[in-house]
Design a protein around this motif. Structure first.
Motif, PDB file in Angstrom:
ATOM      1  N   ARG A 116      33.614  40.926  40.930  1.00  0.00           N
ATOM      2  CA  ARG A 116      33.138  39.597  40.566  1.00  0.00           C
ATOM      3  C   ARG A 116      33.218  38.651  41.739  1.00  0.00           C
ATOM      4  O   ARG A 116      34.101  38.740  42.561  1.00  0.00           O
ATOM      5  CB  ARG A 116      34.039  39.024  39.471  1.00  0.00           C
ATOM      6  CG  ARG A 116      33.933  39.838  38.277  1.00  0.00           C
ATOM      7  CD  ARG A 116      34.990  39.472  37.281  1.00  0.00           C
ATOM      8  NE  ARG A 116      34.567  40.099  36.050  1.00  0.00           N
ATOM      9  CZ  ARG A 116      33.952  39.455  35.082  1.00  0.00           C
ATOM     10  NH1 ARG A 116      33.766  38.178  35.144  1.00  0.00           N
ATOM     11  NH2 ARG A 116      33.559  40.097  34.019  1.00  0.00           N
ATOM     12  N   THR A 117      32.316  37.705  41.733  1.00  0.00           N
ATOM     13  CA  THR A 117      32.412  36.624  42.685  1.00  0.00           C
ATOM     14  C   THR A 117      33.417  35.644  42.098  1.00  0.00           C
ATOM     15  O   THR A 117      33.216  35.140  40.999  1.00  0.00           O
ATOM     16  CB  THR A 117      31.049  35.946  42.851  1.00  0.00           C
ATOM     17  OG1 THR A 117      30.151  36.910  43.360  1.00  0.00           O
ATOM     18  CG2 THR A 117      31.145  34.769  43.786  1.00  0.00           C
ATOM     19  N   ASN A 148      35.736  32.964  46.982  1.00  0.00           N
ATOM     20  CA  ASN A 148      36.770  33.837  47.489  1.00  0.00           C
ATOM     21  C   ASN A 148      36.222  35.086  48.146  1.00  0.00           C
ATOM     22  O   ASN A 148      36.711  35.538  49.152  1.00  0.00           O
ATOM     23  CB  ASN A 148      37.558  34.324  46.263  1.00  0.00           C
ATOM     24  CG  ASN A 148      39.012  34.187  46.454  1.00  0.00           C
ATOM     25  OD1 ASN A 148      39.462  33.785  47.516  1.00  0.00           O
ATOM     26  ND2 ASN A 148      39.773  34.505  45.433  1.00  0.00           N
ATOM     27  N   ASN A 149      35.250  35.677  47.494  1.00  0.00           N
ATOM     28  CA  ASN A 149      34.767  36.985  47.934  1.00  0.00           C
ATOM     29  C   ASN A 149      33.339  37.165  47.493  1.00  0.00           C
ATOM     30  O   ASN A 149      32.864  36.465  46.600  1.00  0.00           O
ATOM     31  CB  ASN A 149      35.607  38.096  47.305  1.00  0.00           C
ATOM     32  CG  ASN A 149      35.449  38.146  45.811  1.00  0.00           C
ATOM     33  OD1 ASN A 149      35.534  37.125  45.140  1.00  0.00           O
ATOM     34  ND2 ASN A 149      35.208  39.311  45.264  1.00  0.00           N
ATOM     35  N   TYR A 150      32.685  38.098  48.099  1.00  0.00           N
ATOM     36  CA  TYR A 150      31.368  38.458  47.613  1.00  0.00           C
ATOM     37  C   TYR A 150      31.574  39.513  46.536  1.00  0.00           C
ATOM     38  O   TYR A 150      32.062  40.607  46.815  1.00  0.00           O
ATOM     39  CB  TYR A 150      30.503  39.011  48.746  1.00  0.00           C
ATOM     40  CG  TYR A 150      29.145  39.428  48.252  1.00  0.00           C
ATOM     41  CD1 TYR A 150      28.147  38.478  48.109  1.00  0.00           C
ATOM     42  CD2 TYR A 150      28.887  40.729  47.858  1.00  0.00           C
ATOM     43  CE1 TYR A 150      26.914  38.829  47.595  1.00  0.00           C
ATOM     44  CE2 TYR A 150      27.654  41.083  47.340  1.00  0.00           C
ATOM     45  CZ  TYR A 150      26.672  40.122  47.206  1.00  0.00           C
ATOM     46  OH  TYR A 150      25.464  40.471  46.680  1.00  0.00           O
ATOM     47  N   GLY A 151      31.266  39.172  45.309  1.00  0.00           N
ATOM     48  CA  GLY A 151      31.473  40.120  44.209  1.00  0.00           C
ATOM     49  C   GLY A 151      30.317  41.092  44.143  1.00  0.00           C
ATOM     50  O   GLY A 151      29.181  40.697  43.978  1.00  0.00           O
ATOM     51  N   PHE A 171      30.592  35.732  54.642  1.00  0.00           N
ATOM     52  CA  PHE A 171      31.749  36.577  54.362  1.00  0.00           C
ATOM     53  C   PHE A 171      31.947  37.539  55.528  1.00  0.00           C
ATOM     54  O   PHE A 171      31.001  37.832  56.250  1.00  0.00           O
ATOM     55  CB  PHE A 171      31.529  37.383  53.084  1.00  0.00           C
ATOM     56  CG  PHE A 171      31.280  36.535  51.866  1.00  0.00           C
ATOM     57  CD1 PHE A 171      32.329  35.930  51.202  1.00  0.00           C
ATOM     58  CD2 PHE A 171      29.997  36.333  51.397  1.00  0.00           C
ATOM     59  CE1 PHE A 171      32.106  35.138  50.097  1.00  0.00           C
ATOM     60  CE2 PHE A 171      29.759  35.537  50.287  1.00  0.00           C
ATOM     61  CZ  PHE A 171      30.818  34.935  49.629  1.00  0.00           C
ATOM     62  N   TYR A 227      32.644  43.003  52.353  1.00  0.00           N
ATOM     63  CA  TYR A 227      32.635  43.124  50.895  1.00  0.00           C
ATOM     64  C   TYR A 227      32.909  44.575  50.547  1.00  0.00           C
ATOM     65  O   TYR A 227      32.941  45.435  51.413  1.00  0.00           O
ATOM     66  CB  TYR A 227      31.296  42.635  50.326  1.00  0.00           C
ATOM     67  CG  TYR A 227      30.153  43.605  50.470  1.00  0.00           C
ATOM     68  CD1 TYR A 227      29.575  43.828  51.710  1.00  0.00           C
ATOM     69  CD2 TYR A 227      29.665  44.303  49.372  1.00  0.00           C
ATOM     70  CE1 TYR A 227      28.533  44.721  51.847  1.00  0.00           C
ATOM     71  CE2 TYR A 227      28.611  45.207  49.516  1.00  0.00           C
ATOM     72  CZ  TYR A 227      28.060  45.419  50.753  1.00  0.00           C
ATOM     73  OH  TYR A 227      27.046  46.312  50.898  1.00  0.00           O
ATOM     74  N   ILE A 263      39.015  32.067  39.463  1.00  0.00           N
ATOM     75  CA  ILE A 263      38.012  31.813  38.437  1.00  0.00           C
ATOM     76  C   ILE A 263      36.709  32.466  38.864  1.00  0.00           C
ATOM     77  O   ILE A 263      36.338  32.444  40.027  1.00  0.00           O
ATOM     78  CB  ILE A 263      37.884  30.293  38.196  1.00  0.00           C
ATOM     79  CG1 ILE A 263      36.900  30.008  37.066  1.00  0.00           C
ATOM     80  CG2 ILE A 263      37.467  29.544  39.457  1.00  0.00           C
ATOM     81  CD1 ILE A 263      37.029  28.597  36.545  1.00  0.00           C
ATOM     82  N   SER A 264      36.037  33.088  37.936  1.00  0.00           N
ATOM     83  CA  SER A 264      34.808  33.771  38.326  1.00  0.00           C
ATOM     84  C   SER A 264      33.662  32.768  38.369  1.00  0.00           C
ATOM     85  O   SER A 264      33.673  31.754  37.670  1.00  0.00           O
ATOM     86  CB  SER A 264      34.503  34.913  37.372  1.00  0.00           C
ATOM     87  OG  SER A 264      33.973  34.415  36.190  1.00  0.00           O
ATOM     88  N   ALA A 265      32.690  33.073  39.203  1.00  0.00           N
ATOM     89  CA  ALA A 265      31.600  32.126  39.445  1.00  0.00           C
ATOM     90  C   ALA A 265      30.883  31.688  38.167  1.00  0.00           C
ATOM     91  O   ALA A 265      30.677  30.498  37.960  1.00  0.00           O
ATOM     92  CB  ALA A 265      30.639  32.723  40.465  1.00  0.00           C
ATOM     93  N   PRO A 266      30.511  32.609  37.272  1.00  0.00           N
ATOM     94  CA  PRO A 266      29.799  32.156  36.073  1.00  0.00           C
ATOM     95  C   PRO A 266      30.631  31.186  35.226  1.00  0.00           C
ATOM     96  O   PRO A 266      30.083  30.292  34.585  1.00  0.00           O
ATOM     97  CB  PRO A 266      29.546  33.457  35.306  1.00  0.00           C
ATOM     98  CG  PRO A 266      29.673  34.547  36.297  1.00  0.00           C
ATOM     99  CD  PRO A 266      30.628  34.063  37.331  1.00  0.00           C
ATOM    100  N   ASN A 312      30.494  30.125  55.997  1.00  0.00           N
ATOM    101  CA  ASN A 312      31.262  30.230  54.762  1.00  0.00           C
ATOM    102  C   ASN A 312      31.062  28.983  53.898  1.00  0.00           C
ATOM    103  O   ASN A 312      30.907  29.064  52.684  1.00  0.00           O
ATOM    104  CB  ASN A 312      32.741  30.433  55.100  1.00  0.00           C
ATOM    105  CG  ASN A 312      33.590  30.685  53.879  1.00  0.00           C
ATOM    106  OD1 ASN A 312      34.573  30.012  53.654  1.00  0.00           O
ATOM    107  ND2 ASN A 312      33.200  31.658  53.072  1.00  0.00           N
ATOM    108  N   VAL A 348      27.591  29.208  52.359  1.00  0.00           N
ATOM    109  CA  VAL A 348      27.477  30.106  51.211  1.00  0.00           C
ATOM    110  C   VAL A 348      27.945  29.400  49.937  1.00  0.00           C
ATOM    111  O   VAL A 348      27.403  29.605  48.849  1.00  0.00           O
ATOM    112  CB  VAL A 348      28.224  31.432  51.483  1.00  0.00           C
ATOM    113  CG1 VAL A 348      29.561  31.493  50.834  1.00  0.00           C
ATOM    114  CG2 VAL A 348      27.379  32.593  51.013  1.00  0.00           C
ATOM    115  N   TYR A 352      22.423  33.132  48.211  1.00  0.00           N
ATOM    116  CA  TYR A 352      23.724  33.792  48.118  1.00  0.00           C
ATOM    117  C   TYR A 352      23.477  35.291  48.092  1.00  0.00           C
ATOM    118  O   TYR A 352      23.032  35.842  47.086  1.00  0.00           O
ATOM    119  CB  TYR A 352      24.432  33.333  46.845  1.00  0.00           C
ATOM    120  CG  TYR A 352      25.652  34.157  46.515  1.00  0.00           C
ATOM    121  CD1 TYR A 352      26.770  34.132  47.339  1.00  0.00           C
ATOM    122  CD2 TYR A 352      25.693  34.971  45.379  1.00  0.00           C
ATOM    123  CE1 TYR A 352      27.888  34.890  47.044  1.00  0.00           C
ATOM    124  CE2 TYR A 352      26.811  35.722  45.076  1.00  0.00           C
ATOM    125  CZ  TYR A 352      27.901  35.682  45.914  1.00  0.00           C
ATOM    126  OH  TYR A 352      29.006  36.432  45.621  1.00  0.00           O
TER     127      TYR A 352
END
Lengths: 1135, 501
Positions: free
Chosen positions: A784-785, A804-807, A858, A861, B31-34, B112, B115, B177
């Motif tokens: 997950r992103t 945080n990261n590329y999910g 990033f 990944y 927390i997840s993006a969605p 960064n 993004v 993205y």
């Protein structure tokens, strides 16, 4: 009261032939009643029954109601078998019974007021049959010891009503017909069938089952007969495991199957708190995540671990590590796809199924086990200089030579004579012995069990203290468990196991063992008053900078501590229901709750803070408080269907499995403590620069459904097929469901006609299997992103969150294709058993970091990119050399050869290699690894390859090392770009062989471990001889010749060369080793004497572990924590 | 039996089909993006996050404000044994490992932040209906503006100037993205893309509260709402518009970008839009000169059209060890100018004493070894309280004065006199007498001198040299000819290798 009276005659009869009856079941009793021909008086009671199309049971109920007589029959008599019509009007009881039973092939006896129903015997009462029945007599003996066996059950095949038993001399007598097949069965022996051909007395040899659980494979979801199973599984009983190593369950599993390999960690040694790293059939993962450069000798991370299944549920390695070995009934290691596919996404690295002991029925049985273990540090690999040798060496190394050190000569002289005064004055401290001890551990475990066939219970308690050989280190456990089991006619079963474990671990306050090894022996440890010295020496360099030597023992006297503990509660609940004759439904539910705490306090007076300047006075001392709460739910529901149709045997299992894991960790570090006495976190001044509390919550879920079939035809042709579909929350959103499968084929050649009566080959089975399994050992939210909140740094317009990261939503599991070919060969009635196997384990889509151009925002990944191959062969040999009445010898050997190959890697690992190259030439004190070989990843190479620059040795001409460049030319200049593979740490083969010798009640068993054909980089030669810092203590071999003048043909470089030798092939040595890993001796007290002590069994045993070791590489072992040898005495008493 | 079997199988199938939902586990400590983009607040937090990211020390929190570009513009004297390890950078040694590390971090850090902007832009239109008031326009507008702002700085650092090579290799303009490599755009393409984003942002920000007449710019310590309404909005997100890319900041950035591509008409229009709005009052001399730290305004807070909020990381005595130990120290280890350089930059030999020289430089040392510490970012050392200073602690990004300079530059060819008036307006505020120039060359030279005075320690001067392709003026008046070799920073190695550049 009434009932007791009613049954009296039965008991009287039993008393008459008590000896014979003692082990017999109810059926036998009933038979005897029949043969006694108890005459029944006539009863005046009349019965009236009128029913159509009814069953006997109903009729009997009517009779019971009317007469008050009780019916007595055993479970084998099926009263509902056929329908009958009954029309009786006030007939006498006996007449009524006869009328009812006439067509049912049943007969009856009336004993007092009880009616005993039994099968009508086609015995000599019928005149026509009499002539064909003959009286067969004989004797049953043990095939090995030739001892007679009393109490053997004898039945006639196809006529279950005829049965008998051997008497106390092993003799029997039975009526049967010519052509009948007699079946002899007795606990602990193989069932034997004998066809009657004439009337001569028979002598029947029964052979023992070497190990009863050998015959079945417990997969955790089901139990399958081994001879119809095509999977590759190794089953070992708890008893056998305990014999090899009573202290470490994992260590002893290795001895039975070396494919299950505990990776030796030369840094951590025998630290009791260090969990081992295990892989099964070679490594199948690549590093990912933190990007840390890895040393060859300290591979950490548990990405390769097999799955551990304890009583049907997955547990972590820590649980197995802390398990009471006395509780283990058996351990099964599932290796190939056919065996593991049922675990789907967790199976790729093998599955270890552990079954704990279930309570046995019977009277209350108390088992007490006491163990004491004596652990002593093994310092035999440390060969350090003594005081006078050391000073002599320093002088030779030029430490007191003005031309070398560039300090005034009188200062150097003074330094030297001060030290000489110490040496002459008798100071010769053996620093190595300071932090170590001979540690005595103990264990008490009590186990109570008993109950009836319907209801059984068990209670167990354990206290175990496991002190380590470094002073102050320990791992202590307390555990208690309770289980009960309810079994209603095998139709409904219910079981609950509750266990509570408390573990407390402490690390040694003495710190790192290496700090003691480097201390010079001429340093006194204490001053004249007996106080431990802090600064023991000061070295000065050219610039006049001081290098103060601190006494590591000083830390040990402070109140610093590093302890961790957990409390764990596990409850397993299972229920089993027979839905139909061949169909059973089983449900299991398990809850594990574990609370871990770590408390690490470093005293402000510790050496670590010695060099803090005045401005950091209030930053000395630190306390880390960490706690982690873990809750696991695991449940499964499964249906098993077993059907035997003629020659076809089918065993089908289908089910679902749900698991949730939650872990919640919080950590805070406080700094600034006033003094050594205040050790509570509340005394801290505050937090460090980045001292805000940390937390991480990980939550993951797994759902799996599976279908597994085991089919055999005539027990000759075997087929196993498994399909499992797993869903895991760790997978990418696009890849939620993963299919896994396996197929196995087998052929029992010994069942074929041409081998049926072969005098040599008693068992021959061919097995082939292949399948796809997976591994999801990665952090839960990689797919997950995610965003993180910048709690510590709010913007003026509110809190901010950044990505945080590329999910990678396409992230999937790692897939392992495993193919296995094996043979099981038994010779001479299985006295020799050989099972060779070859396998190929191809792991693809290994999770790896992919480096991105930073313009994507990033750096990397996660992607499924990376393939690795492990190929290998395994062989296991068992040989019962001698089996006599009083003594026996057997021999087993298990060897494995595994070849690892990296097939494909990602660009991130190529980048890692570059970073490893860079750090390879950076001094360790600047965070580099100069002189220490590092792991590298290259396609086509083994993950265990040793990388260094090839060296031709020291040039006798000038004392310089001669290297070979990649293009083949020779050079004196070290160039890290010439680093190539110079060796492989994978041994050609590794394994264990053991022999067991029993004489009467004594048992002696020795297990040796060996590996050979690999290479090892001898770090001791580099660090403590070639590159040795003469200011600190070094290996004795430092006196071996170094190059001094032209023409010296020596191993070590020019004595005048003070540079650091970088990694090169000169230090790669062949690694061959043999280790007496276990020596076991036990004595069982004669039952006669034991019973005098009110015991049914009393055993004394002793196990010595790692007693002696021979290795071709002379290297210091146990750098941060020494290795230990242990001796365990145990007493096992059953009351 | 069959029935039971069927029921069991049905149950099994039912559980399988419902498990997909069950397998979607939301992280808790992150927390997840969605989830973040399911609420209006989430979008606000994501936007704040970008400003946070940019205010870190690898970007505008240090490096891009008073770090590398400032060193390259020869605005510091590099002492012997300086603690910053910038000497090789000041000598344009682009193989120096420290330089490479810092430059790579700038590149990676800006992308960064980009993004993060792209993630907002990717999600915002799908959720348009959750926004209240002007928030949709603000968030989308600012995200677009940030994307352009950050790309423009990347372009000014890592690509040749428009003047020298408009069709030359620029930087990748990341507008989605993705993990896929964004192809390289030419210099003019990057400028066009940035302009498109900025123009779109300007439209979206039309409702920016800063444009309302009631929005009065003043010091946060002034609580009188008749003279300060910067913090009057009910939620912090709508306060302090100058801490984020507001409408006028976008105009300012547009003026910058248009000027970079030498589109003087559009540059002038945008610059004038800010100037004519009369939203940003000049700092009074009393505030600039104030003796008492708590009442002193060194950064000319009210003139800041846009600045990054730096909570506490680098003002003395800030907790960031590196900045405290290495930058804001007295003497020759930190930020300083030797006497000659200081006096030459501020032209103390002629006319009145520049207020900036008086307040931004502090003399240390005695006799011949006199040096000047740059104290522009010093704060009230007596207190850590948020009200200890007259203003928030900011890293200046777009100043009102810059827009006067842009207006001057754009006007000069047509109306030299008016152009000089723009410059003199600023000079007047800094207590300097009027300027007189007689040719385009003299004008440009004078303008650069003015900018150097105004932007000391703000990281903008380097871009000006590069835009005009003018030789960089050294500390002692020596000049360093403008070449791509020194004006174009090399791309990071990882970008070249893994991006195939």
């Amino acid at each position: 009261m009434k009932l007791t009276f009613l049954y009296n005659p039965v008991f009287q009869i039993r008393r008459v032939r008590y000896k014979l009856l003692v082990v017999m079941k109810l059926t036998a009793i009933l038979l005897l009643i029949g043969t006694m021909h108890l005459s029944a008086a006539s009863y005046s009671q009349n019965v009236t029954v009128s029913r159509k199309n009814t069953t006997l049971e109903t009729v009997f109920n009517d009779i019971k109601r009317q007469t008050g007589y009780l019916f007595f029959y055993n479970g084998k008599i099926n009263l509902n078998k056929s329908k009958l019509n009954v029309e009786l009007k006030a007939v006498p009881l006996e007449e009524a019974l006869q009328a009812c039973l006439v067509n049912q092939n049943l007969t009856y006896d009336i004993v007092d007021k009880t009616i005993v129903i039994r099968n009508k015997l086609t015995d000599n009462t019928s005149g026509t049959a009499t002539s064909r029945f003959i009286d067969i007599s004989g004797k049953v003996i043990d095939s090995e010891t030739k001892q007679s066996i009393p109490g053997v059950n004898i039945t006639v095949k196809n006529n279950k009503d005829l049965r008998g038993q051997t008497n106390s001399d092993g003799n029997f007598r039975i009526n049967a017909q010519i052509g009948d097949v007699l079946v002899f069965s007795y606990i602990g022996y193989k069932i034997k069938e004998v066809k009657i051909t004439d009337t001569k007395p028979l002598t029947v040899n029964l052979s023992t089952l070497v190990n009863t659980i050998d015959d079945v494979v417990i997969t955790g979801y089901q139990t399958i007969k081994k001879d119809s199973y095509t999977g590759n599984a190794v089953t070992v009983s708890g008893e056998e495991l305990k014999r090899v190593n009573p202290q470490n369950l994992l260590q002893s599993i290795q001895a039975f199957d070396p494919s299950f390999k505990l990776l030796e960690n030369n840094l951590a040694g025998s630290n009791p708190n260090r969990l081992p790293n295990i892989n099964v059939r070679g490594s199948s993962s690549l590093p990912s995540g933190n990007g840390e450069v890895l040393r060859r000798d300290n591979i950490s991370g548990n990405i390769n671990m097999p799955a551990f299944i304890l009583d049907g549920f997955e547990v972590n390695v820590q649980k197995v590590f802390d398990l009471d070995i006395n509780r283990v009934a058996s351990v099964t290691l599932l290796k190939d796809a056919a065996a593991t596919a049922i675990y789907g996404s967790r199976a790729a690295n093998g599955v270890l199924v552990i079954v704990t002991k279930a309570p046995k029925e019977g009277r209350l049985l108390i088992e007490y086990n006491y163990e004491t273990s004596i652990n002593s540090p093994d310092l035999s690999d440390y060969q350090v200089l003594n005081a006078s040798e050391k000073l002599q060496y320093e002088k030779l190394a030029g430490l007191y030579d003005r031309n070398v050190v560039n300090r005034p000569q009188d200062e150097l002289d003074q330094l030297y004579y001060n030290k000489l005064a110490n040496v002459v004055g008798g100071v010769d401290s053996y620093w190595l012995s300071q932090p170590v001890r001979t540690a005595v551990g103990q264990k008490h475990s009590v186990n109570l069990q008993g109950g009836s066939e319907t209801f059984r219970y068990g209670v167990d308690l354990r206290y175990q203290a496991r002190p380590g050989v470094m002073k102050g280190s320990s791992r202590n456990q307390y555990s208690g468990g309770m289980n009960f089991q309810y079994n209603k006619d095998n139709k409904f079963q219910f079981r609950n196991d509750l266990s509570i474990t408390q573990m407390e671990a402490r690390e040694s306050p003495y710190g790192n063992f290496a700090n003691y090894v480097r201390m010079n022996p001429y340093y006194p440890i204490k001053d004249a008053n007996g106080t431990v010295l802090r600064e023991v020496d000061t070295w000065k360099n050219q610039a006049g900078d001081q290098d103060i030597v601190l006494n590591p023992l000083y830390d040990a006297g402070l109140s610093s501590f590093n302890k961790s503990a957990y409390t764990e509660i596990i409850d397993n609940l299972s229920a089993e229901l027979q839905l139909a004759k061949d169909l059973r439904l089983k449900g299991q539910m398990s809850l594990t709750s574990r609370m871990n705490t770590d408390d690490i306090f470093t005293s402000p007076m510790a050496n670590e803070f010695y060099f803090y300047g005045a401005d950091r006075l209030d930053e000395k001392g630190s306390y880390t408080d960490r706690n982690r709460k873990e809750v696991y739910w695991d449940g499964n529901m499964r249906l098993t269907w077993f059907k035997q149709l003629g020659n076809h045997a089918l065993n089908v299992l289908g089910g679902v499995n749900i698991r949730t894991e939650l872990s919640d960790e919080k950590e805070v570090t406080a700094i600034g403590f006033a003094n050594d006495r205040f050790t509570s976190i509340g005394f801290a001044k505050g937090f460090g620069d980045e001292g805000r509390p940390q937390s991480s919550i990980n939550n993951s879920r797994l759902f799996g459904s599976f279908l597994s079939t085991n089919y055999s035809y005539k027990n000759k042709y075997l087929l196993d097929a498994t399909l499992r579909i797993d869903g895991s929350s760790k997978f990418g959103l696009e890849n939620k469901l993963a299919p896994f499968w396996s197929v196995g084929l087998g052929w029992n050649l010994h069942q074929e006609k041409f081998l049926a009566d072969n005098p040599v080959i008693s068992q021959l089975r061919l097995k082939v299997s292949t399948g796809l399994t997976g591994s999801v050992e990665f952090a839960p939210y990689l797919s997950r992103t995610t965003y993180k909140y910048l709690n510590g740094n709010w913007y003026s317009t509110g809190i901010g969150a950044i990505v945080n990261n590329y999910g990678n939503e396409n992230l999937s599991w790692q897939k392992t294709q495993m193919t296995d070919i094996g043979i099981d060969l038994g010779l001479f009635h299985d006295r020799v058993f050989i099972s060779p196997r070859i396998y190929r384990k191809f792991t693809k889509d290994i999770l790896a970091d992919i480096t991105l151009p930073p313009s994507t925002g990033f750096f990397s990944y996660k992607e499924n990119l990376g393939d690795m191959e492990n190929k290998g062969a395994e062989i296991s040999i068992k040989w019962d050399v001698i089996r006599k009445k009083d003594w026996s010898i057997n021999f087993t050997a298990n060897m494995v050869a595994n070849r690892n190959k990296i097939v494909r890697i990602s660009n991130a690992l190529k980048k890692y290699n570059d970073r490893a190259n860079d750090l390879q030439s950076v001094d360790p004190k600047d965070g580099g690894f100069k002189g220490i070989p590092l792991l590298r990843y290259n396609e086509g190479q083994s993950i265990n390859a040793i990388y260094a620059v090839p060296s031709l040795g020291i040039d006798p001409e000038n004392g310089r090392e001669l290297y070979r460049k990649k293009d083949g030319t020779l050079t004196y200049a070290y160039d890290k770009s010439d680093i190539v593979v110079v060796g492989n740490a994978d041994p050609k083969a590794n394994g264990f062989f053991s022999t067991t010798f029993t004489y009467k009640r004594f048992m002696l068993s020795a297990t040796f471990e060996t590996h050979f054909g690999g290479d090892m980089y001898n770090q001791t030669l580099v660090d403590r001889i070639e590159n040795a810092d003469p200011r600190y203590n070094v290996d004795k071999r430092v006196f071996e010749e170094k190059w001094k003048k032209s023409g010296d043909v020596v191993f070590y470089k020019n004595i005048a060369d003070l540079g650091t030798t970088e990694v090169n092939s000169r230090f790669v040595q062949p690694d061959n080793m043999i280790n007496l890993s276990s020596l076991y001796l036990s004595y069982d007290l004669d039952k006669k004497y034991a019973s005098k002590l009110k015991m049914s069994n009393l055993r004394f045993s002793a196990t010595a572990n790692d007693l002696a070791r021979w290795s071709s590489v002379k290297q210091e072992r146990g750098i941060d924590y020494p290795f230990a040898r242990s001796l365990t005495f145990s007493i096992n008493a059953t009351f | 039996m069959k029935l039971r079997l069927i029921i069991s199988l049905l149950l099994l199938i039912a559980t399988i089909s419902s498990c997909k939902k069950w397998l979607e586990v939301e992280p808790e400590s992150e927390i997840s993006a969605p989830v973040l983009f399911s609420t209006e607040n989430g979008f606000m937090e994501a936007l704040n996050g970008i400003y946070n990211r940019c205010s870190e020390t690898d970007l505008y929190g240090k490096e891009l404000t008073f770090g590398t570009p400032e060193v390259l513009a020869q605005n510091y004297t590099m002492g012997y044994n300086e603690g910053l390890n910038y000497t090789p950078t000041s000598q344009y040694n682009y193989n120096d490992s420290k330089f490479i590390e810092r430059k790579d971090k700038i590149w990676a850090g800006l992308y960064n932040a980009i993004v993060n902007a792209n993630l907002i832009l990717e999600n915002i239109d799908k959720k348009k209906n959750i926004f209240t008031g002007v928030n949709y326009g603000l968030i989308k507008g600012e995200a677009l503006a940030l994307r352009a702002y950050l790309h423009f700085d990347l372009l000014r650092l890592f690509a040749p100037s428009y003047l020298r090579n408009a069709s030359g290799k620029g930087v990748p303009y990341a507008s989605a993205y993705t993990k896929d490599i964004t192809s390289m755009s030419s210099v003019s393409e990057v400028i066009e893309k940035a302009l498109t984003d900025l123009e779109a942002a300007k439209k979206l920000l039309a409702q920016d509260p800063i444009r309302s007449a009631g929005y009065l710019v003043n010091y946060p310590v002034i609580t009188d709402t008749t003279t300060n309404t910067e913090e009057r909005a009910s939620i912090p997100f709508l306060q302090n518009r100058r801490h984020r890319l507001n409408y006028y900041a976008v105009c300012g950035e547009l003026a910058r970008v248009y000027l970079y591509k030498n589109d003087k008409t559009n540059a002038l229009n945008n610059a004038l839009e800010v100037i004519n709005a009369k939203k940003f009052p000049w700092t009074t001399k009393a505030d600039f000169n104030a003796f008492e730290e708590a009442k002193k305004d060194r950064i000319l807070y009210k003139e800041l059209v846009f600045a990054w909020y730096i909570p506490k990381s680098w003002y003395v005595p800030g907790p960031t060890e590196d900045i405290k130990e290495n930058w804001f120290v007295t003497g020759t280890r930190g930020l300083y100018l030797n006497e000659d350089a200081a006096k030459s930059i501020y032209e103390t030999s002629t006319g009145t004493i520049d207020l900036r020289f008086k307040n931004w430089l502090s003399i240390t040392g005695v006799g011949a070894a006199k040096t000047y510490d740059i104290v522009k970012y010093n704060r009230n050392s007596q207190s850590d309280a948020s009200t200890a200073n007259l203003h928030y602690l900011m890293a200046p990004a777009i100043r009102l004065s810059e827009l006067y300079y842009i207006a001057a530059e754009c006007t000069y060819p047509a109306d030299p006199q008016k152009a000089i008036t723009y410059i003199n307006t600023v000079r007047f505020q800094r207590d300097k007498e009027d300027l007189n120039v007689n040719s385009q060359e003299e004008f440009t030279t004078a303008l650069i001198k003015e900018c150097r005075k105004e932007w000391l320690g703000e990281g903008q001067l380097f871009y000006m040299y590069k835009r005009l392709n003018r030789a960089i003026i050294g500390q002692t008046g020596t000049t360093i000819p403008a070449t791509d070799k020194i004006l174009v920073l090399p791309l990071p190695q990882d970008e070249v290798v893994y991006g195939g550049r």
